[in-house]
Design a protein around this motif. Sequence first.
Motif, mmCIF file in Angstrom:
data_model
loop_
_atom_site.group_PDB
_atom_site.id
_atom_site.type_symbol
_atom_site.label_atom_id
_atom_site.label_comp_id
_atom_site.label_asym_id
_atom_site.label_seq_id
_atom_site.Cartn_x
_atom_site.Cartn_y
_atom_site.Cartn_z
ATOM 1 N N SER A 149 4.812 13.150 3.108
ATOM 2 C CA SER A 149 3.756 13.471 2.156
ATOM 3 C C SER A 149 4.236 13.124 0.758
ATOM 4 N N SER A 150 3.307 13.064 -0.165
ATOM 5 C CA SER A 150 3.683 12.714 -1.532
ATOM 6 C C SER A 150 2.907 13.543 -2.533
ATOM 7 N N ASP A 151 3.520 13.723 -3.682
ATOM 8 C CA ASP A 151 2.885 14.397 -4.808
ATOM 9 C C ASP A 151 2.936 13.409 -5.972
ATOM 10 N N ARG A 195 13.681 19.807 5.075
ATOM 11 C CA ARG A 195 12.710 19.101 4.254
ATOM 12 C C ARG A 195 13.463 18.279 3.211
ATOM 13 N N GLN A 220 9.162 16.213 5.887
ATOM 14 C CA GLN A 220 9.350 17.452 6.632
ATOM 15 C C GLN A 220 9.790 17.088 8.037
ATOM 16 N N THR A 233 -0.370 6.644 6.525
ATOM 17 C CA THR A 233 1.024 7.010 6.784
ATOM 18 C C THR A 233 1.485 6.299 8.046
ATOM 19 N N GLY A 242 -2.048 7.832 -0.199
ATOM 20 C CA GLY A 242 -1.941 8.919 0.765
ATOM 21 C C GLY A 242 -2.839 8.762 1.964
ATOM 22 N N SER A 289 13.449 15.689 -0.014
ATOM 23 C CA SER A 289 12.635 15.340 -1.181
ATOM 24 C C SER A 289 13.211 14.096 -1.842
ATOM 25 N N THR A 340 4.477 6.097 3.377
ATOM 26 C CA THR A 340 3.128 6.468 2.963
ATOM 27 C C THR A 340 2.710 5.590 1.790
ATOM 28 N N THR A 352 6.844 14.706 9.179
ATOM 29 C CA THR A 352 5.640 14.484 8.385
ATOM 30 C C THR A 352 6.030 14.023 6.989
ATOM 31 N N VAL A 378 8.182 12.230 -3.114
ATOM 32 C CA VAL A 378 7.780 12.078 -1.720
ATOM 33 C C VAL A 378 8.658 12.998 -0.883
ATOM 34 N N TYR A 379 8.073 13.558 0.159
ATOM 35 C CA TYR A 379 8.758 14.528 0.997
ATOM 36 C C TYR A 379 8.800 14.036 2.452
#
Length: 127
Positions: free
Chosen positions: A71-73, A19, A82, A58, A55, A21, A51, A69, A79-80
Amino acid sequence: QADLVESGGGLVQSGGSLRLSCAASGRTFSTSVMGWFRQAPGKEREFVAATRRSGVSTYYADSVKGRFTISSDNAENTVYLQMNSLKPEDTAVYYCTSASMSIGSSGIYYARNYPYWGQGTQVTVSS
């Protein structure tokens, strides 16, 4: 100006997972799009995933669909990526990138449309 710092790279066996980051700081998150590119030795930098800040949308390279995959926070400005079922051909330096201006769907896949880049993190997948 956006400062992007990647982490999470390393050495993994084929079939394993990692993963990544990417933490953004600075005058950032007027960021519209964040993504990941990768560059293997002797090859050009290629699109991996992206992305939109919302959100909602993608995007993935065909070579990683179903395995990676993104994803973001937004609260953490992170942003990640995986990465599952890793293959030796996934070996590369992975770069986080962002753009503060909106990028049209057709332009998402091109490095020239992203002004901000991290230093990169090495991912090595052994067979």
